[in-house]
Design a protein around this motif. Structure first.
Motif, short mmCIF file in Angstrom:
data_model
loop_
_atom_site.label_atom_id
_atom_site.label_comp_id
_atom_site.label_asym_id
_atom_site.label_seq_id
_atom_site.Cartn_x
_atom_site.Cartn_y
_atom_site.Cartn_z
N ASP A 87 3.68 5.68 -12.82
CA ASP A 87 4.38 5.96 -11.56
C ASP A 87 3.44 6.56 -10.53
OD1 ASP A 87 6.78 4.98 -12.48
OD2 ASP A 87 7.51 6.94 -13.16
N GLN A 88 2.52 7.40 -10.98
CA GLN A 88 1.54 7.98 -10.05
C GLN A 88 0.65 6.90 -9.46
OE1 GLN A 88 -0.61 11.37 -11.74
NE2 GLN A 88 1.13 11.80 -13.10
N GLN A 89 0.19 5.99 -10.30
CA GLN A 89 -0.67 4.91 -9.82
C GLN A 89 0.07 4.01 -8.83
OE1 GLN A 89 -2.51 3.68 -13.93
NE2 GLN A 89 -3.99 3.20 -12.33
N ILE A 90 1.29 3.66 -9.18
CA ILE A 90 2.09 2.79 -8.31
C ILE A 90 2.31 3.44 -6.94
CG2 ILE A 90 4.39 1.79 -7.96
CD1 ILE A 90 4.46 1.37 -11.05
N GLN A 91 2.69 4.71 -6.94
CA GLN A 91 2.96 5.38 -5.67
C GLN A 91 1.72 5.49 -4.81
OE1 GLN A 91 6.22 6.05 -4.73
NE2 GLN A 91 5.09 6.10 -2.80
N GLN A 92 0.60 5.81 -5.44
CA GLN A 92 -0.66 5.90 -4.70
C GLN A 92 -1.02 4.55 -4.08
OE1 GLN A 92 -5.30 7.06 -5.72
NE2 GLN A 92 -3.69 7.98 -6.96
N PHE A 93 -0.87 3.50 -4.88
CA PHE A 93 -1.19 2.15 -4.41
C PHE A 93 -0.30 1.76 -3.24
CE2 PHE A 93 -0.99 -2.52 -4.73
CZ PHE A 93 -2.34 -2.83 -4.76
N LEU A 94 1.00 2.02 -3.36
CA LEU A 94 1.94 1.65 -2.30
C LEU A 94 1.69 2.44 -1.02
CD1 LEU A 94 5.27 1.27 -4.31
CD2 LEU A 94 3.74 -0.54 -3.48
N ASN A 95 1.31 3.71 -1.16
CA ASN A 95 1.00 4.52 0.02
C ASN A 95 -0.19 3.94 0.79
OD1 ASN A 95 3.06 6.30 -0.55
ND2 ASN A 95 1.75 7.82 -1.54
N ILE A 96 -1.21 3.54 0.04
CA ILE A 96 -2.40 2.98 0.69
C ILE A 96 -2.09 1.61 1.29
CG2 ILE A 96 -4.75 2.15 0.29
CD1 ILE A 96 -4.95 4.42 -1.83
N LYS A 97 -1.32 0.81 0.57
CA LYS A 97 -0.89 -0.49 1.10
C LYS A 97 -0.19 -0.30 2.44
CE LYS A 97 2.22 -4.37 0.02
NZ LYS A 97 3.03 -4.23 1.23
N LYS A 98 0.73 0.65 2.51
CA LYS A 98 1.48 0.89 3.74
C LYS A 98 0.56 1.34 4.87
CE LYS A 98 5.40 3.57 5.53
NZ LYS A 98 6.45 4.57 5.19
N THR A 99 -0.38 2.22 4.55
CA THR A 99 -1.31 2.72 5.57
C THR A 99 -2.21 1.62 6.10
OG1 THR A 99 -1.32 4.91 4.53
CG2 THR A 99 -3.14 4.40 6.02
N CYS A 100 -2.61 0.69 5.23
CA CYS A 100 -3.60 -0.32 5.59
C CYS A 100 -3.00 -1.66 6.02
CB CYS A 100 -4.56 -0.55 4.42
SG CYS A 100 -5.58 0.87 4.02
N ASP A 101 -1.69 -1.80 5.97
CA ASP A 101 -1.06 -3.06 6.38
C ASP A 101 -1.46 -3.44 7.79
OD1 ASP A 101 0.28 -4.24 4.31
OD2 ASP A 101 2.18 -3.22 4.66
N VAL B 195 -8.63 -7.46 0.26
CA VAL B 195 -7.60 -7.43 -0.77
C VAL B 195 -7.70 -6.06 -1.44
CG1 VAL B 195 -6.63 -8.51 -2.83
CG2 VAL B 195 -7.93 -9.91 -1.17
N LEU B 196 -6.66 -5.25 -1.31
CA LEU B 196 -6.60 -3.97 -2.00
C LEU B 196 -6.21 -4.23 -3.45
CD1 LEU B 196 -6.44 -0.82 -2.10
CD2 LEU B 196 -4.03 -1.06 -1.42
N THR B 197 -6.99 -3.69 -4.39
CA THR B 197 -6.72 -3.94 -5.80
C THR B 197 -6.88 -2.67 -6.62
OG1 THR B 197 -7.27 -5.37 -7.69
CG2 THR B 197 -9.10 -4.65 -6.32
N MET B 198 -6.21 -2.63 -7.76
CA MET B 198 -6.36 -1.53 -8.71
C MET B 198 -6.08 -2.07 -10.10
SD MET B 198 -3.01 0.93 -8.83
CE MET B 198 -1.57 0.39 -9.75
#
Length: 219
Positions: free
Chosen positions: A149-163, A133-136
């Motif tokens: 916005d920076q946190q959200i974008q970083q989180f979404l980028n990692i989510k996409k990479t690790c899906d 579970v990826l969490t922040m």
């Protein structure tokens, strides 16, 4: 507010001072409970409660690993030493069917792996058979801060990479502000007890009900 997400009800610090045993009963419909340290998790298990428990700071020492595993407590890992301990106890952890939560430090700067590390950590864990579970944690979810916005974008980028991966990023304030970020798990804390996470919005505006009040006679 988050009907499609599982609820990790935060009951750390004696349920924010409300008395953890009473709150466990009141929050029985939750999917899981979140606590800060192993002592708090064991207090829940000693009541006989069998909900999932997420240890949001992870274990503090290697000798806590077998205790956490035998009590079916899911761990958050946020630094390299915790990762090594988890891999050492891999067989026992997986045998209990426990997920491992991987904390991204996206700007809160309290706990977590940096963006450059977290993808490798998740890929390592996946290769060993762990469900991750990826969490922040938002640093400023209660305000209009550019870091959000920076946190959200970083989180979404990692989510996409690790899906495919499970994800969780919303605390109380974020649950209200970003329905599109509720994802698999939300982690309400202060709102559960009827307190507003926002300085400029009352509990009545948010349709929250305080669960504790103090009354005294005038001397």
């Amino acid at each position: 507010l988050a009907p499609q997400s599982k609820i990790v009800s935060m009951v750390k610090a004696n349920a924010y001072g409300h008395g953890v045993q009473d709150c466990l009963t009141a929050l029985n419909a939750a999917d899981a409970f979140g606590v800060a340290c192993l002592t708090e998790a064991l207090q829940i298990r000693q009541t006989g409660d069998q909900h999932d428990i997420t240890l949001v700071e992870g274990v503090f020492a290697e000798n806590e690993m077998p205790i956490a595993i035998s009590n079916r407590i899911e761990l958050v890992i946020h630094q390299a030493e915790q990762l090594q301990w988890l891999l050492q106890y891999q067989a026992d952890y997986l045998a209990q069917g426990l997920k491992v939560w991987v904390k991204l430090n996206s700007g809160m700067n309290r706990l977590g792996f940096k963006q450059s590390e977290v993808i490798d950590v998740i890929q390592t864990l996946k290769s060993h058979g762990f469900t991750c579970v990826l969490t922040m944690h938002f640093a400023n979810a209660d305000s209009d801060h550019p870091l959000n916005d920076q946190q959200i974008q970083q989180f979404l980028n990692i989510k996409k990479t690790c899906d495919p991966i499970l994800v969780s990023c919303c605390n109380s304030a974020a649950i209200f502000r970003w329905p599109e970020l509720h994802f698999d798990y939300v982690r309400p804390g202060i709102m559960l007890y009827g307190a507003s996470p926002f300085a400029d919005q009352s509990v009545h505006e948010l349709q929250l009900k305080p669960v504790m009040s103090f009354h005294a006679a005038i001397i």
